[in-house]
Scaffold this motif. Sequence first.
Motif, mmCIF file in Angstrom:
data_model
loop_
_atom_site.group_PDB
_atom_site.id
_atom_site.type_symbol
_atom_site.label_atom_id
_atom_site.label_comp_id
_atom_site.label_asym_id
_atom_site.label_seq_id
_atom_site.Cartn_x
_atom_site.Cartn_y
_atom_site.Cartn_z
ATOM 1 N N UNK A 139 2.656 -2.036 0.731
ATOM 2 C CA UNK A 139 1.609 -2.621 1.690
ATOM 3 C C UNK A 139 2.206 -2.569 3.038
ATOM 4 N N UNK A 140 3.319 -2.857 3.151
ATOM 5 C CA UNK A 140 3.596 -3.362 4.688
ATOM 6 C C UNK A 140 3.612 -1.937 5.509
ATOM 7 N N UNK A 141 3.723 -0.800 4.931
ATOM 8 C CA UNK A 141 3.403 0.404 5.982
ATOM 9 C C UNK A 141 2.305 0.465 6.576
ATOM 10 N N UNK A 142 2.669 0.786 8.014
ATOM 11 C CA UNK A 142 1.501 1.066 8.849
ATOM 12 C C UNK A 142 0.317 1.737 8.329
ATOM 13 N N UNK A 143 0.422 2.800 7.954
ATOM 14 C CA UNK A 143 -0.698 3.822 7.485
ATOM 15 C C UNK A 143 -1.437 3.116 6.268
ATOM 16 N N UNK A 144 -0.598 2.263 5.455
ATOM 17 C CA UNK A 144 -1.312 1.732 4.464
ATOM 18 C C UNK A 144 -2.230 0.396 4.928
#
Length: 94
Positions: free
Chosen positions: A49-54
């Motif tokens: 969830x911390x990924x920019x695209x997510x």
Amino acid sequence: MAWRKKSGGDQSSAGPSDCYADDGEKVPRGHVPMVTGCGERVLVPVRLLAAPCIAELLDMAAETYGYSQPGVLRITCDAGHFQRVIDDVLERAG
């Protein structure tokens, strides 16, 4: 990440601290249940969830559905696009 079809789960052995998705299926620790725009249920590891695209997909969902949507998180993209995003995030994480 687990892709699951909607099905009735057995809650007879559930303790008071167990977490269930909307359909009664137990959600594994460390995962967040989500529903894609086409209705496919997905269990996403919290660490992704911390990924920019997510985060961008979650922002788009908040614009569409608002922050107070009840139940499982809904995202606006279809299952195929979401799978490509998840695969990309997992590939980058190594």
